[in-house]
Design an enzyme around this catalytic site. Sequence first.
Site, PDB file in Angstrom:
ATOM      1  N   LYS A  91       2.393  11.113   2.546  1.00 51.71           N
ATOM      2  CA  LYS A  91       2.759   9.802   2.004  1.00 51.71           C
ATOM      3  C   LYS A  91       1.532   9.199   1.356  1.00 51.71           C
ATOM      4  O   LYS A  91       0.452   9.164   1.970  1.00 51.71           O
ATOM      5  CB  LYS A  91       3.237   8.899   3.152  1.00 51.71           C
ATOM      6  CG  LYS A  91       3.589   7.501   2.722  1.00 51.71           C
ATOM      7  CD  LYS A  91       5.052   7.415   2.307  1.00 51.71           C
ATOM      8  CE  LYS A  91       5.379   6.192   1.491  1.00 51.71           C
ATOM      9  NZ  LYS A  91       5.190   6.323   0.041  1.00 51.71           N
ATOM     10  N   GLN A 112      -6.183   8.191   3.023  1.00 51.59           N
ATOM     11  CA  GLN A 112      -4.781   7.858   3.300  1.00 51.59           C
ATOM     12  C   GLN A 112      -4.335   8.426   4.650  1.00 51.59           C
ATOM     13  O   GLN A 112      -3.537   7.830   5.359  1.00 51.59           O
ATOM     14  CB  GLN A 112      -3.905   8.435   2.174  1.00 51.59           C
ATOM     15  CG  GLN A 112      -2.504   7.875   2.131  1.00 51.59           C
ATOM     16  CD  GLN A 112      -2.435   6.510   1.459  1.00 51.59           C
ATOM     17  OE1 GLN A 112      -3.039   6.302   0.415  1.00 51.59           O
ATOM     18  NE2 GLN A 112      -1.703   5.588   2.039  1.00 51.59           N
ATOM     19  N   LYS A 115      -5.510   6.012   7.233  1.00 50.82           N
ATOM     20  CA  LYS A 115      -4.824   4.730   7.047  1.00 50.82           C
ATOM     21  C   LYS A 115      -3.386   4.808   7.568  1.00 50.82           C
ATOM     22  O   LYS A 115      -2.918   3.934   8.288  1.00 50.82           O
ATOM     23  CB  LYS A 115      -4.818   4.408   5.548  1.00 50.82           C
ATOM     24  CG  LYS A 115      -4.188   3.089   5.199  1.00 50.82           C
ATOM     25  CD  LYS A 115      -4.076   2.903   3.702  1.00 50.82           C
ATOM     26  CE  LYS A 115      -5.400   3.088   2.994  1.00 50.82           C
ATOM     27  NZ  LYS A 115      -5.348   2.718   1.584  1.00 50.82           N
ATOM     28  N   LYS A 127      -1.748  11.948  -1.882  1.00 50.27           N
ATOM     29  CA  LYS A 127      -2.101  11.075  -3.005  1.00 50.27           C
ATOM     30  C   LYS A 127      -1.934  11.878  -4.286  1.00 50.27           C
ATOM     31  O   LYS A 127      -1.973  13.109  -4.256  1.00 50.27           O
ATOM     32  CB  LYS A 127      -3.560  10.609  -2.872  1.00 50.27           C
ATOM     33  CG  LYS A 127      -3.877   9.368  -3.671  1.00 50.27           C
ATOM     34  CD  LYS A 127      -3.439   8.083  -2.985  1.00 50.27           C
ATOM     35  CE  LYS A 127      -3.547   6.894  -3.911  1.00 50.27           C
ATOM     36  NZ  LYS A 127      -3.285   5.625  -3.216  1.00 50.27           N
ATOM     37  N   GLY A 166       3.412   3.795  -5.692  1.00 51.17           N
ATOM     38  CA  GLY A 166       2.548   3.317  -6.772  1.00 51.17           C
ATOM     39  C   GLY A 166       1.095   3.226  -6.340  1.00 51.17           C
ATOM     40  O   GLY A 166       0.753   3.382  -5.163  1.00 51.17           O
ATOM     41  N   ASP A 167       0.233   2.981  -7.293  1.00 48.11           N
ATOM     42  CA  ASP A 167      -1.188   2.691  -7.076  1.00 48.11           C
ATOM     43  C   ASP A 167      -1.665   2.120  -8.421  1.00 48.11           C
ATOM     44  O   ASP A 167      -0.831   1.617  -9.201  1.00 48.11           O
ATOM     45  CB  ASP A 167      -1.961   3.969  -6.684  1.00 48.11           C
ATOM     46  CG  ASP A 167      -3.383   3.687  -6.214  1.00 48.11           C
ATOM     47  OD1 ASP A 167      -3.556   3.180  -5.101  1.00 48.11           O
ATOM     48  OD2 ASP A 167      -4.337   3.946  -6.975  1.00 48.11           O
ATOM     49  N   THR A 210       0.592  -5.156   0.184  1.00 51.43           N
ATOM     50  CA  THR A 210      -0.838  -4.814   0.324  1.00 51.43           C
ATOM     51  C   THR A 210      -1.680  -6.091   0.319  1.00 51.43           C
ATOM     52  O   THR A 210      -2.555  -6.282   1.164  1.00 51.43           O
ATOM     53  CB  THR A 210      -1.289  -3.847  -0.782  1.00 51.43           C
ATOM     54  OG1 THR A 210      -0.383  -2.751  -0.813  1.00 51.43           O
ATOM     55  CG2 THR A 210      -2.691  -3.329  -0.525  1.00 51.43           C
ATOM     56  N   ASN A 241      -1.621  -5.642  -8.829  1.00 52.35           N
ATOM     57  CA  ASN A 241      -0.688  -5.857  -7.723  1.00 52.35           C
ATOM     58  C   ASN A 241      -1.366  -6.392  -6.471  1.00 52.35           C
ATOM     59  O   ASN A 241      -0.950  -7.406  -5.903  1.00 52.35           O
ATOM     60  CB  ASN A 241       0.040  -4.529  -7.429  1.00 52.35           C
ATOM     61  CG  ASN A 241       0.897  -4.628  -6.194  1.00 52.35           C
ATOM     62  OD1 ASN A 241       0.486  -4.247  -5.100  1.00 52.35           O
ATOM     63  ND2 ASN A 241       2.082  -5.182  -6.327  1.00 52.35           N
ATOM     64  N   SER A 378       5.826   0.624   2.814  1.00 52.18           N
ATOM     65  CA  SER A 378       6.494   1.801   2.253  1.00 52.18           C
ATOM     66  C   SER A 378       7.184   2.582   3.375  1.00 52.18           C
ATOM     67  O   SER A 378       8.282   3.107   3.192  1.00 52.18           O
ATOM     68  CB  SER A 378       5.487   2.713   1.556  1.00 52.18           C
ATOM     69  OG  SER A 378       5.196   2.233   0.271  1.00 52.18           O
TER      70      SER A 378
HETATM   71  P1  NDP Z   1      -3.228  -2.317 -10.502  1.00 50.91           P
HETATM   72  O1  NDP Z   1      -3.215  -1.269 -11.535  1.00 50.91           O
HETATM   73  O2  NDP Z   1      -2.035  -3.158 -10.303  1.00 50.91           O
HETATM   74  O3  NDP Z   1      -4.470  -3.299 -10.750  1.00 50.91           O
HETATM   75  C1  NDP Z   1      -5.781  -2.857 -10.816  1.00 50.91           C
HETATM   76  C2  NDP Z   1      -6.602  -4.051 -11.258  1.00 50.91           C
HETATM   77  O4  NDP Z   1      -7.999  -3.764 -11.141  1.00 50.91           O
HETATM   78  C3  NDP Z   1      -6.369  -4.427 -12.694  1.00 50.91           C
HETATM   79  O5  NDP Z   1      -6.454  -5.820 -12.815  1.00 50.91           O
HETATM   80  C4  NDP Z   1      -7.535  -3.735 -13.405  1.00 50.91           C
HETATM   81  O6  NDP Z   1      -7.888  -4.327 -14.641  1.00 50.91           O
HETATM   82  C5  NDP Z   1      -8.599  -4.011 -12.414  1.00 50.91           C
HETATM   83  N1  NDP Z   1      -9.766  -3.160 -12.532  1.00 50.91           N
HETATM   84  C6  NDP Z   1      -9.859  -1.818 -12.695  1.00 50.91           C
HETATM   85  N2  NDP Z   1     -11.128  -1.439 -12.709  1.00 50.91           N
HETATM   86  C7  NDP Z   1     -11.846  -2.573 -12.536  1.00 50.91           C
HETATM   87  C8  NDP Z   1     -13.212  -2.862 -12.425  1.00 50.91           C
HETATM   88  N3  NDP Z   1     -14.121  -1.891 -12.510  1.00 50.91           N
HETATM   89  N4  NDP Z   1     -13.588  -4.160 -12.206  1.00 50.91           N
HETATM   90  C9  NDP Z   1     -12.681  -5.141 -12.128  1.00 50.91           C
HETATM   91  N5  NDP Z   1     -11.367  -4.926 -12.237  1.00 50.91           N
HETATM   92  C10 NDP Z   1     -10.983  -3.660 -12.439  1.00 50.91           C
HETATM   93  O7  NDP Z   1      -3.650  -1.581  -9.136  1.00 50.91           O
HETATM   94  P2  NDP Z   1      -3.408  -2.058  -7.642  1.00 50.91           P
HETATM   95  O8  NDP Z   1      -3.611  -3.513  -7.546  1.00 50.91           O
HETATM   96  O9  NDP Z   1      -2.171  -1.431  -7.154  1.00 50.91           O
HETATM   97  O10 NDP Z   1      -4.602  -1.298  -6.901  1.00 50.91           O
HETATM   98  C11 NDP Z   1      -5.916  -1.865  -6.769  1.00 50.91           C
HETATM   99  C12 NDP Z   1      -6.665  -1.127  -5.679  1.00 50.91           C
HETATM  100  O11 NDP Z   1      -5.955  -1.264  -4.436  1.00 50.91           O
HETATM  101  C13 NDP Z   1      -6.852   0.369  -5.870  1.00 50.91           C
HETATM  102  O12 NDP Z   1      -8.067   0.760  -5.299  1.00 50.91           O
HETATM  103  C14 NDP Z   1      -5.698   0.958  -5.064  1.00 50.91           C
HETATM  104  O13 NDP Z   1      -5.959   2.286  -4.666  1.00 50.91           O
HETATM  105  C15 NDP Z   1      -5.704   0.022  -3.882  1.00 50.91           C
HETATM  106  N6  NDP Z   1      -4.468  -0.008  -3.114  1.00 50.91           N
HETATM  107  C16 NDP Z   1      -3.278  -0.318  -3.713  1.00 50.91           C
HETATM  108  C17 NDP Z   1      -2.125  -0.362  -2.962  1.00 50.91           C
HETATM  109  C18 NDP Z   1      -0.824  -0.809  -3.534  1.00 50.91           C
HETATM  110  O14 NDP Z   1       0.127  -0.993  -2.760  1.00 50.91           O
HETATM  111  N7  NDP Z   1      -0.712  -1.042  -4.823  1.00 50.91           N
HETATM  112  C19 NDP Z   1      -2.119   0.010  -1.524  1.00 50.91           C
HETATM  113  C20 NDP Z   1      -3.443   0.239  -0.984  1.00 50.91           C
HETATM  114  C21 NDP Z   1      -4.553   0.259  -1.771  1.00 50.91           C
HETATM  115  P3  NDP Z   1      -7.283  -3.757 -16.033  1.00 50.91           P
HETATM  116  O15 NDP Z   1      -5.961  -4.425 -16.146  1.00 50.91           O
HETATM  117  O16 NDP Z   1      -8.295  -4.181 -17.029  1.00 50.91           O
HETATM  118  O17 NDP Z   1      -7.213  -2.261 -15.879  1.00 50.91           O
END
Ligand code: NDP
Length: 446
Positions: A91, A112, A115, A127, A166-167, A210, A241, A378
């Site tokens: 997962k 993961q 976690k 993943k 998603g991620d 999250t 997200n 999830s």
């Molecule tokens: P999204 O794609 O929804 O958002 C990612 C965000 O981070 C965007 O705003 C992106 O900007 C920004 N970003 C990327 N690189 C950088 C950087 N170097 N500095 C600042 N901002 C940056 O992803 P998620 O919110 O889903 O995921 C974010 C993190 O959380 C990841 O590490 C993911 O693995 C982790 N995560 C997510 C989960 C989930 O349920 N979604 C669960 C557990 C962990 P831009 O729009 O410019 O690309």
Amino acid sequence: MKDTYLSELMQTVERRNAGEPEYLQAVREVLESFEPVVARRPDLVESGVIDRLCEPERMFIFRVPWMDDNGKTRINRGFRVQYNSAIGPYKGGLRFHPSVTASVIKFLGFEQTFKNSLTGLPMGGGKGGADFDPKAKSDGEVMRFCQSFMTELYRHIGADTDVPAGDIGVGAREVGYMYGQYKRITNEFTGVLTGKGLSYGGSLARPEATGYGLLYFTEAMLAAAGKSLKGARTVISGSGNVAVFACQKAQEFGAHVVAMSDSGGYVTDERGIDLSVLRPIKETERLRISEYAARVESAEYHEGCFNIWQVPCDVALPCATQNELDGRAAQTLAEHKCFAVAEGANMPCTPEAVDIFRKAGVLFAPGKASNAGGVATSGLEMTQNSARMSWSFAEVDEKLKTIMRNIYLSAAAAAKEYGCEGNLVAGANIAGFLKVAEAMKAQGCV
Ligand code: NDP
């Protein structure tokens, strides 16, 4: 690493995975926290559980051909790592971002595994993703890419085998396109993906989970230290997200969120980030965060995302991507008397940064514990799909709260039991590991 067995194992892992810095960073951090476990549990060393955990069960790498709007054939590389299935089906999410490599996917699959174990639900670690950039692509291009990606992936996954989600770069739109293609190929309507839309099997509160979970964990950590989010000046990186729902819940807890970012830069707003302006910009209009400053008088835009940590704050929530908060940024946060850092993203703080927080007495929540709310929910989506039922938002949110508090308690308890009280990095690694390790040992050398 002082322990001979662990340092020799790390050398083997380095040899076997040369040129994979993110994976090696994640493995090293975990092995470093295992010294007290190795001392107390020689049976786990003898059964080779730790050695086996440093090698994924399997990994697929595949070509993803798709046609752009001009009729030109494009090629991306797709990945899925099925890291560990000792306690349940694989997962873990799918990431679409140009920075995706085998190393990134393996580090995420490794993390993961721990976690998912921490959530208390029966889920193994996996993943996947691709070096595809959904930015500036039309809906048609994203759909054709997702269909091509799933045309290969479908043969490796299943509701009881491997359940992606998603991620980064994979939200409701991408999950929908992939689910549609899976169903078309297999002629099966099953819970093979999570993060689905509500009309076809998704769970209420999954999009929020999250970010909300991060704040439930943070509140528990702060309460144990006699602190709270009320009135805390808070900085959140990212605006995807995780970041958006972290901001929403932080504000509900009374925090004053003054800065957020995307990969281009960050905005500050001393009146507090207004999500009713930010969300449509990022979620529906898919514009840059600079647009927020153009629309909100009290806001300022600053080019370059890494300087967000220069903004003075009490609480920092890195919610963007790996290694976005380095030693220099950590030093600045500590000098500004930031009292808590909780990771919403996976491995956003470098080892140097974590070390600085520890020495400065900054409370630190590691992502594999504090961002586990997404995968936990999830897991709840999988339960609802199997039972062909759906729970209310309040029911799912309540379960999420309980899970996050329990994760905090078990990480804190493991840290104490293994002689590193207050170190939630070690506590989360040990608590997550022990359940997987017992299962692997019981199942023999497989
Ligand atoms: P999204 O794609 O929804 O958002 C990612 C965000 O981070 C965007 O705003 C992106 O900007 C920004 N970003 C990327 N690189 C950088 C950087 N170097 N500095 C600042 N901002 C940056 O992803 P998620 O919110 O889903 O995921 C974010 C993190 O959380 C990841 O590490 C993911 O693995 C982790 N995560 C997510 C989960 C989930 O349920 N979604 C669960 C557990 C962990 P831009 O729009 O410019 O690309």
